[in-house]
Design an enzyme around this catalytic site. Structure first.
Site, PDB file in Angstrom:
ATOM      1  N   ARG A 175      -2.571   4.452  10.329  1.00 26.66           N
ATOM      2  CA  ARG A 175      -2.035   4.823   8.822  1.00 26.66           C
ATOM      3  C   ARG A 175      -1.090   6.081   8.983  1.00 26.66           C
ATOM      4  NH1 ARG A 175      -4.624   2.313   4.629  1.00 26.66           N
ATOM      5  NH2 ARG A 175      -6.523   1.748   4.868  1.00 26.66           N
TER       6      ARG A 175
ATOM      7  N   GLY B 271      -7.512  -1.674  19.433  1.00 24.96           N
ATOM      8  CA  GLY B 271      -6.635  -0.688  18.616  1.00 24.96           C
ATOM      9  C   GLY B 271      -5.269  -0.493  19.332  1.00 24.96           C
TER      10      GLY B 271
ATOM     11  N   ASP C  77      -6.326  15.564  14.786  1.00 26.77           N
ATOM     12  CA  ASP C  77      -6.555  13.944  14.355  1.00 26.77           C
ATOM     13  C   ASP C  77      -7.908  13.800  13.879  1.00 26.77           C
ATOM     14  OD1 ASP C  77      -6.109  11.146  14.013  1.00 26.77           O
ATOM     15  OD2 ASP C  77      -7.551  11.255  15.618  1.00 26.77           O
TER      16      ASP C  77
ATOM     17  N   HIS D 111     -11.654   9.540   5.885  1.00 26.01           N
ATOM     18  CA  HIS D 111     -12.441   9.515   7.148  1.00 26.01           C
ATOM     19  C   HIS D 111     -13.713  10.244   7.138  1.00 26.01           C
ATOM     20  CE1 HIS D 111     -12.773   9.084  11.306  1.00 26.01           C
ATOM     21  NE2 HIS D 111     -12.962  10.235  11.405  1.00 26.01           N
TER      22      HIS D 111
ATOM     23  N   THR E 269     -10.604   1.884   9.746  1.00 22.10           N
ATOM     24  CA  THR E 269     -10.407   1.636  11.306  1.00 22.10           C
ATOM     25  C   THR E 269     -11.407   2.266  12.073  1.00 22.10           C
ATOM     26  OG1 THR E 269      -7.967   1.895  10.676  1.00 22.10           O
ATOM     27  CG2 THR E 269      -8.608   1.713  13.165  1.00 22.10           C
ATOM     28  N   SER E 270     -11.602   3.695  11.725  1.00 27.27           N
ATOM     29  CA  SER E 270     -12.519   4.145  12.638  1.00 27.27           C
ATOM     30  C   SER E 270     -14.133   3.580  12.733  1.00 27.27           C
ATOM     31  CB  SER E 270     -12.740   5.909  12.458  1.00 27.27           C
ATOM     32  OG  SER E 270     -13.496   5.776  11.046  1.00 27.27           O
TER      33      SER E 270
ATOM     34  N   ILE F 102     -15.953  10.431   4.486  1.00 28.62           N
ATOM     35  CA  ILE F 102     -16.855   9.632   3.822  1.00 28.62           C
ATOM     36  C   ILE F 102     -17.110   8.371   4.629  1.00 28.62           C
ATOM     37  CG2 ILE F 102     -14.915   8.685   2.420  1.00 28.62           C
ATOM     38  CD1 ILE F 102     -17.907   8.826   0.633  1.00 28.62           C
ATOM     39  N   GLY F 103     -16.014   8.001   5.220  1.00 36.60           N
ATOM     40  CA  GLY F 103     -16.466   6.746   6.048  1.00 36.60           C
ATOM     41  C   GLY F 103     -17.289   6.882   7.004  1.00 36.60           C
TER      42      GLY F 103
ATOM     43  N   HIS G 108       0.830  -1.286   0.150  1.00 34.01           N
ATOM     44  CA  HIS G 108       0.046   0.128   0.110  1.00 34.01           C
ATOM     45  C   HIS G 108       0.875   1.088   0.136  1.00 34.01           C
ATOM     46  CE1 HIS G 108      -2.024  -3.053   2.539  1.00 34.01           C
ATOM     47  NE2 HIS G 108      -2.828  -3.148   1.558  1.00 34.01           N
TER      48      HIS G 108
HETATM   49  P1  ADP Z   1      -8.229   4.512   8.032  1.00 31.32           P
HETATM   50  O1  ADP Z   1      -7.173   4.769   9.069  1.00 31.32           O
HETATM   51  O2  ADP Z   1      -8.474   2.714   8.011  1.00 31.32           O
HETATM   52  O3  ADP Z   1      -8.499   4.918   6.774  1.00 31.32           O
HETATM   53  P2  ADP Z   1     -10.296   6.331   9.018  1.00 31.32           P
HETATM   54  O4  ADP Z   1      -9.745   7.378   7.989  1.00 31.32           O
HETATM   55  O5  ADP Z   1     -11.575   6.215   8.928  1.00 31.32           O
HETATM   56  O6  ADP Z   1      -9.678   4.800   8.958  1.00 31.32           O
HETATM   57  O7  ADP Z   1     -10.132   6.916  10.533  1.00 31.32           O
HETATM   58  C1  ADP Z   1      -8.927   7.243  11.008  1.00 31.32           C
HETATM   59  C2  ADP Z   1      -8.727   7.475  12.382  1.00 31.32           C
HETATM   60  O8  ADP Z   1      -8.816   6.316  13.162  1.00 31.32           O
HETATM   61  C3  ADP Z   1      -7.744   8.111  13.054  1.00 31.32           C
HETATM   62  O9  ADP Z   1      -7.743   9.737  12.751  1.00 31.32           O
HETATM   63  C4  ADP Z   1      -7.634   7.942  14.531  1.00 31.32           C
HETATM   64  O10 ADP Z   1      -8.295   8.717  15.128  1.00 31.32           O
HETATM   65  C5  ADP Z   1      -8.362   6.545  14.433  1.00 31.32           C
HETATM   66  N1  ADP Z   1      -7.448   5.579  14.777  1.00 31.32           N
HETATM   67  C6  ADP Z   1      -6.635   4.987  13.802  1.00 31.32           C
HETATM   68  N2  ADP Z   1      -6.094   4.048  14.306  1.00 31.32           N
HETATM   69  C7  ADP Z   1      -6.577   3.892  15.642  1.00 31.32           C
HETATM   70  C8  ADP Z   1      -6.258   3.031  16.828  1.00 31.32           C
HETATM   71  N3  ADP Z   1      -5.460   1.786  16.880  1.00 31.32           N
HETATM   72  N4  ADP Z   1      -6.961   3.294  18.042  1.00 31.32           N
HETATM   73  C9  ADP Z   1      -7.721   4.237  17.980  1.00 31.32           C
HETATM   74  N5  ADP Z   1      -8.096   4.983  17.062  1.00 31.32           N
HETATM   75  C10 ADP Z   1      -7.434   4.684  15.804  1.00 31.32           C
HETATM   76 MG    MG Z   2      -8.474   6.996   6.767  1.00 28.18          MG
END
Ligand code: ADP
Ligand code: MG
Length: 589
Positions: free
Chosen positions: A544, A487, A557, A402, A445-446, A404-405, A217
């Site tokens: 990420r 997490g 964040d 984030h 992740t969120s 859109i998710g 990736h």
């Molecule tokens: P992705 O990182 O899979 O693209 P999103 O963009 O929807 O997911 O969400 C990103 C957010 O997820 C970050 O800004 C952070 O707040 C949260 N996040 C990422 N990893 C973790 C973790 N291990 N524990 C808690 N929150 C996390």
């Molecule tokens: Mg993201």
């Protein structure tokens, strides 16, 4: 560049549909992924693999006789949700236990772990083996942090051979773990990849340069050097892999190795063969015997230009699994005898949806469920108003999805609560339905973490009594603990934990002071807002954003910001719909 697509948001679904249609004789599609066309024998272990879409043949291409029983397929470059994994698991479960095998990426670990817990709670024995073959992604003493790449094939195959031989789950786990300990890979990249519909590449490599150890990736590698000739590349890959021989291999000279030379997408077969020619010469010169090499595309990233080399250090037992026959859409070896009694999965598998039946809640709890719906609608509105900004914040150091998710997750949650209320759900069941729908549809992740938060709140609130301040404060505290357990983020790692943690403490404190729900929430929401803002100054240590830490300083964040927005929006609903009953301290409409 990806030329052919329709709506980029539908790409993963449409490719799965077409893939299943093209290989009806071997696989079939189920909700969440694909499964073997032929059923496993009753009482045997089944192996479930999975990961994001966009890496074909990983992972759907490895489902079939001799390899995985099912694969959960996420969105493009996004882990499958726990719900998808559970659906695939129910579709293939044969009663002998389930082995999850997947590559080590944070989103996959979170979702497979969550699915494992849910299935175990239903009495199904589930174990996991996480593949960590990429030597560039962490030093040997932290090998458990390494990512999984093409070595996944060897681990999946050994696990499935053990399962189909009728071995018990413990044995299948032992064998898959033994393969993971003996498989080592290293990749290089000459050019990044562009996702369907994207205007520019997700990551790039400068012209004339080769990134040594870059991930599939675009995760940063070890080194950036002038692009070599084919022979020089073979020498470099073989040299680095022979510098890390597993301790269980006693004599290198005379050792037997499985070899995978994997093309990442844009490198042609002809180029692979030119490189393989030299690899074979070098390994043979070191006294190694190559067993059943694979020179092919096994794990790709669209148009990414690069290759990876995998060495699988065999012993007698593992050589048998490496050589065993397999017949999947993307991987063939030997001859599979389809026994006449193998039953087709023709009808829709039972329980293909992992839905729970909703038991009607008490009248009081049903009343509170309507407040849950109003709160989620308000949260959705607040997120939609800031959707672009959340995407912008995520793009600074993450992948830009984030906003859109969150929008997708909340929309699904609102819809699910509407359905649950129509089935007379109480507040607890409504929150649990919201959490399930959110994590299933949001991805990322969120999405997974918000699903966990709502489910924990739902369990704390229940479907009998009116939710009171103490119940909600307890629910938030257990949700925080679950988010940390899953997490592994600590305070100040620059994630949503930096909001949830102070929010939870403030809520708990107000409860002990006997404040009303509205007062308690408002006070805690203010702290949540300040905490989100304060993440500006933090450096991301997880998720990420970690590899691009420096870029994120000065910006908050995104997950922390969206959480503060939601807390604020929910507070307004609590203030509007609920008044405080001083005697029972509860939530009343
Ligand atoms: P992705 O990182 O899979 O693209 P999103 O963009 O929807 O997911 O969400 C990103 C957010 O997820 C970050 O800004 C952070 O707040 C949260 N996040 C990422 N990893 C973790 C973790 N291990 N524990 C808690 N929150 C996390
Ligand atoms: Mg993201």
């Amino acid at each position: 560049m990806i030329y052919l697509f329709n709506d980029p948001a539908q790409f993963a679904d449409e490719l799965a549909e077409g893939y299943a249609a093209a290989h009806r004789d071997k696989i079939r599609r189920v909700d969440g992924g694909v499964i073997r066309r032929h059923k496993a024998k009753p009482g045997q272990v089944v192996v479930i693999i999975g990961g994001g879409s966009g890496h074909y043949p990983a992972f759907g291409g490895f489902v079939g006789q001799g390899l995985a029983h099912g694969a959960a397929l996420g969105n493009v470059f996004a882990a499958p949700s726990a719900q998808q994994i559970c659906n695939v698991a129910h579709a293939v479960d044969a009663g002998g236990g389930i082995l999850f095998c997947y590559a080590n990426y944070a989103g996959d670990v979170l979702n497979f772990t969550q699915a494992q817990e849910r299935l175990r709670a239903r009495g199904i024995d589930v174990r996991s083996v996480v593949v960590t073959d990429d030597i560039a992604s962490a030093p040997l003493h932290e090998h458990y942090k390494r990512r999984g790449i093409a070595g996944t094939l060897a681990v999946f195959k050994a696990a499935a051979v053990a399962a189909d031989a009728g071995k018990p789950l413990d044995e299948a786990v032992r064998i898959a773990t033994a393969v993971n300990d003996r498989v080592r890979s290293l990749g290089v990249a000459f050019f990044g990849c562009t996702l369907p519909g994207a205007a520019k590449p997700l990551f790039e490599v400068a012209p004339g340069i080769m990134e040594v150890g870059m991930g599939i990736h675009g995760e940063p590698g070890l080194d950036r050097i002038k692009a070599p000739s084919a022979d020089e590349l073979a020498e470099m890959l073989v040299g680095k892999l022979l510098a890390e021989i597993p301790v269980t291999v006693n004599n290198v000279s005379g050792a037997r190795v499985g070899v995978i030379l994997n093309g990442l997408g844009a490198v042609k077969y002809e180029e692979l063969f030119v490189v393989y020619r030299k690899i074979e010469q070098l390994l043979t010169a070191r006294g190694l015997t190559i067993v059943a090499p694979v020179v092919d595309e096994m794990i790709t990233s669209f148009d990414m230009a690069g290759v990876s080399l995998t060495l699988f250090w065999l012993n007698d037992e593992l050589e048998q699994s490496w050589l065993a026959a397999a017949d999947t859409p993307a991987f063939h070896r030997g001859v599979i005898v389809y026994d006449n009694f193998a039953m087709n999965h023709d009808a829709e598998p039972k329980e293909s949806r992992d839905n729970h039946l909703i038991k009607p809640g008490s009248a009081q709890s049903q009343g509170a469920a309507t407040i849950v719906l109003a709160a989620l609608k308000a949260a959705l509105e607040a997120i939609e108003a800031q959707q672009d900004e959340l995407g912008r914040l995520d793009a600074i150091a993450g992948d830009g999805d984030h906003g859109i998710g969150m929008q997708r997750g909340l929309t699904a949650a609102v819809e699910a609560v509407g359905t649950a209320i129509a089935a007379q759900a109480g507040a607890g069941a409504a929150l649990i339905a919201a959490g399930d729908a959110w994590s299933d549809r949001a991805g990322g992740t969120s999405g997974m973490l918000w699903g966990v938060i709502l489910r924990n709140l739902g369990n704390a609130v229940g479907d009998e009594s009116k939710p009171d301040t103490a119940m909600i404060a307890t629910g938030v505290a257990t949700a925080l603990q679950a988010v940390i357990d899953l997490g592994k983020a600590q305070l100040n790692d620059k994630t949503l934990v930096d909001v949830l943690h102070p929010f939870s403490i403030a809520l708990m404190k107000s409860t002990t002071q006997g404040l009303s729900m509205a007062e308690a929430w408002t006070a805690a929401a203010e702290i949540a807002g300040q905490s989100a803002e304060a993440t500006k100054n933090l450096i991301p240590k997880i998720g990420r954003a970690r590899p691009h830490a420096d870029k994120s300083i000065g910006n908050p964040d995104p997950g922390a910001v969206s959480m503060a927005l939601i807390i604020d929006a929910v507070g307004k609903i609590i203030g509007k719909h609920c008044f405080f009953d001083a005697r029972s301290q509860d939530l009343t409409e």
